[in-house]
Design an enzyme around this catalytic site. Structure first.
Site, PDB file in Angstrom:
ATOM      1  N   ASP A  85     -37.270 -32.615  60.717  1.00 58.14           N
ATOM      2  CA  ASP A  85     -36.278 -31.885  61.993  1.00 58.14           C
ATOM      3  C   ASP A  85     -35.686 -30.661  61.197  1.00 58.14           C
ATOM      4  OD1 ASP A  85     -36.680 -30.639  63.988  1.00 58.14           O
ATOM      5  OD2 ASP A  85     -34.361 -31.291  63.789  1.00 58.14           O
ATOM      6  N   ASP A 130     -31.642 -34.819  65.033  1.00 57.04           N
ATOM      7  CA  ASP A 130     -30.653 -34.804  65.478  1.00 57.04           C
ATOM      8  C   ASP A 130     -30.795 -34.525  66.792  1.00 57.04           C
ATOM      9  OD1 ASP A 130     -31.386 -31.991  64.848  1.00 57.04           O
ATOM     10  OD2 ASP A 130     -29.254 -31.721  65.015  1.00 57.04           O
ATOM     11  N   ASP A 181     -35.435 -34.795  69.081  1.00 53.09           N
ATOM     12  CA  ASP A 181     -35.829 -36.008  68.959  1.00 53.09           C
ATOM     13  C   ASP A 181     -36.038 -37.607  69.109  1.00 53.09           C
ATOM     14  OD1 ASP A 181     -37.025 -33.475  66.850  1.00 53.09           O
ATOM     15  OD2 ASP A 181     -34.291 -33.578  66.184  1.00 53.09           O
TER      16      ASP A 181
END
Length: 629
Positions: free
Chosen positions: A332, A521, A525
């Site tokens: 990410d 995080d 996600d």
């Protein structure tokens, strides 16, 4: 050493002295005596060291659990004590006691090794706060953290552990986060800063507002993860468990066949039975699987403990095994490769000075809590006060500053006020500024790239990770700029959470030998973390849902910890494989030689080494997994 371990050590020493006395008495006084008298010499030493093994074997037989290491040791040693009563058989009284002493020595080594591993992890994870000082009804009360309510104020004095997650109301101090992140550098906190439970307050007193109940706090989550760690077994561990279940009865049946089949086919059953019984008993001693059963789980346990020392929490041995096989790393962007906080990186203007552009924009955004507005105000410093402010949903703000209308927002807002965007920067997120319908310029807001992100990507490549991919919901231009800065191979931008899952499934379906890890995080996600082979969450600032869905947690949000964890996981698996090869290789060789009668008078000493000696070596090797380089 614990009291029990000291007691066992004294028992081993006592049995060894009794064995020495019996051996000397037999050699110099009773060597030609009847077998019964010679047996009586060794029984005190044997029962001193082996009474618990005999009791466990008998108890397990009564419970229907016949085939275990206690049964093997009991049959082998009792058989060695009594085989001398057979005609032509050589008495193995001293050897029987010696086998039991070495077996108990190996058990003591195992107990010390496991205790050391548990103490190491316990010391690192000894973060459970005992009490919280709560300001309630004008009084300071000491309560268990579980009884503190969200919104209450907690006082943390120097030297005390932070009991719950919250935010500082008063005071400044430094926090020791070593037990959580593995980093020795203290973290400074002041009014408004978030504080996580499990840290130790080092200097000034703090007043903190509690933001989460204890059950949802950082320390509680970590303790829950550590408690469930043993439930997630690696394939190697599961193989050993299944192996031991079938291996032990196979060994007992093989020993019986070895004892009775050769004499039956030799034509002289009575003359050969003693020799083959002795070989069968040696076969039982050698075949005890304790080296595998003990050392493999211990190596995984030590590997997980060693990872926690560097601030990496691995939920189970299967996750450690998957981490070691990582081939594709999917990241990410926000909060993983970047800090997740906005800063002004560029000011583009032609008519006025950049500082003036920032001041006007900050005046218009002064009353907004939006992260971009805060970034502009922080960059501007001092700015005039607005006379009025009007928010335009989805577009920005319009304000009156020094009697002039200032518009700050996106391109749609510029069109609304009649300002034509004549020039702009295409990097980052552009915030446009107009005064009285005239375009003044734009301010570029960017998420700060973590200084360690580029180094982490490079280290992953050196670890053998063949493909790095970034998935983000941000604009394509911004995503490409970040990917270029940190060195990521591929970029997928402007994705919704469901799109990220779809992209990961496409990558999972691609030809590969190793595993795919997703590192993220945020709350959005969590589905991707759960879908990947290995989900890696940022633990210090990461969302609770992401941490729960992940298999590995980086406790200080530093992506450089990931390649370090991969190397440590691979080292742990090397130790596991070494122990499996060592145990099976030596045992197999000695078993074959024993069955063929090639060991001569060294049968029992080599049997002891193949059982207890190999177990001790494997245990000591497994303990090295606790060390993290």
């Amino acid at each position: 050493m614990t009291r029990k371990q000291k007691k066992n050590l004294l028992r081993i020493i006592g049995a060894a002295l009794l064995l020495l006395a019996a051996f000397l008495a037999e050699r110099f006084a009773l060597e030609s005596a009847h077998m019964v008298w010679r047996l009586c010499l060794y029984l005190p030493a044997y029962f001193t060291i082996g009474y618990d093994v005999l009791w466990r074997a008998l108890r397990n037989i009564l419970r229907g659990q016949v085939f275990d290491e206690n049964f093997l040791m009991a049959v082998a040693t009792v058989g060695a004590l009594t085989i001398g009563f057979l005609p032509g058989a050589r008495a193995e009284l001293a050897e029987a006691v010696f086998v039991m002493i070495f077996y108990q020595t190996g058990e003591l080594f195992q107990s010390i090794a496991v205790g050391k591993s548990r103490r190491s992890i316990a010391a690192l994870m000894d973060i459970r706060p005992v009490l919280a000082r709560v300001e309630r009804d004008g009084q300071e009360l000491e309560l268990p953290p579980e009884e503190v309510v969200v919104g209450e104020t907690v006082l943390i004095r120097p030297g005390e552990r932070v009991p719950l997650d919250g935010r500082v109301l008063d005071g400044c101090s430094e926090l020791n986060t070593l037990a959580l992140t593995g980093e020795a550098m203290p973290r400074a906190v002041c009014v408004g800063d978030p504080v996580i439970s499990g840290c130790t307050n080092m200097s000034g007193a703090l007043r903190m507002r509690v933001e989460k109940p204890f059950s949802e706090s950082t320390v509680s989550r970590i303790l829950q993860l550590m408690e469930s760690m043993s439930e997630r077994k690696a394939r190697s561990e599961r193989f050993i468990t299944r192996f031991a279940r079938y291996y032990t009865p196979f060994v007992v049946i093989s020993a019986l066949l070895l004892a009775f089949l050769p004499p039956l086919f030799s034509g002289n059953f009575a003359g050969n039975i003693a020799t083959w019984l002795a070989r069968a008993l040696t076969f039982l001693v050698i075949s005890c699987p304790c080296a595998l059963v003990i050392s493999v789980p211990l190596a995984f346990f030590g590997g997980i403990g060693g990872a926690s020392r560097m601030g990496v929490l691995i939920k189970g041995s299967q996750d450690l095994e998957a981490l070691a096989a990582m081939e594709i790393a999917v990241f990410d962007k926000t909060g993983t490769l970047t800090e997740g906080s906005f800063t002004v990186t560029e000011t583009v203007t032609e008519e006025i000075a950049p500082s003036q552009l920032l001041a006007l924009a900050a005046a218009a955004e002064a009353h907004s809590n939006h992260p971009i507005a805060k970034a502009i105000c922080a960059a501007a410093g001092k700015h005039p006060a607005p006379q009025s402010v009007t928010e335009v949903a989805g577009k920005g703000v319009r304000a009156v500053v020094n009697g002039e209308e200032i518009a700050v927002g996106n391109a749609a807002l510029m069109r609304d006020v009649g300002a034509e965007i004549a020039f702009q920067s295409h990097a980052g997120n552009a915030v446009f500024v107009a005064r009285s319908g005239t375009y003044l310029g734009n301010i570029v807001i960017s998420d700060t790239i973590k200084p360690s992100a580029g180094e982490a990507i490079e280290s992953l490549r050196s670890c053998g990770v063949k493909r790095t991919v970034m998935l983000t919901g941000d604009r394509t231009e911004t995503a490409l700029a970040v990917a270029s800065a940190v060195g990521v191979d591929e970029v997928r931008a402007e994705l919704l959470p469901a799109d990220k899952v779809r992209e990961v499934e496409v990558l999972l379906a691609s030809p590969r030998k190793g595993t795919l890890a997703f590192i993220g995080d945020g709350i959005n996600d969590a589905p991707v973390l759960a879908r990947a082979d290995v989900g890696v969450a940022m633990g210090a600032l990461g969302a609770d849902v992401a941490i729960e869905a992940a298999d590995v947690v980086l406790m200080d949000d530093d992506p450089r910890k990931l390649p370090r964890a991969i190397r440590h996981a691979r080292r742990t698996l090397r130790i596991v494989r070494q122990n499996i090869v060592l145990a099976l290789g030596i045992k197999g060789a000695v078993l074959i030689c024993s069955a063929l009668g090639l060991l001569g008078g060294l049968q029992m000493p080599l049997a002891i080494f193949a059982d207890v000696g190999v177990a001790v070596i494997a245990i000591l090797n497994a303990m090295t997994a606790l060390k993290c380089k």
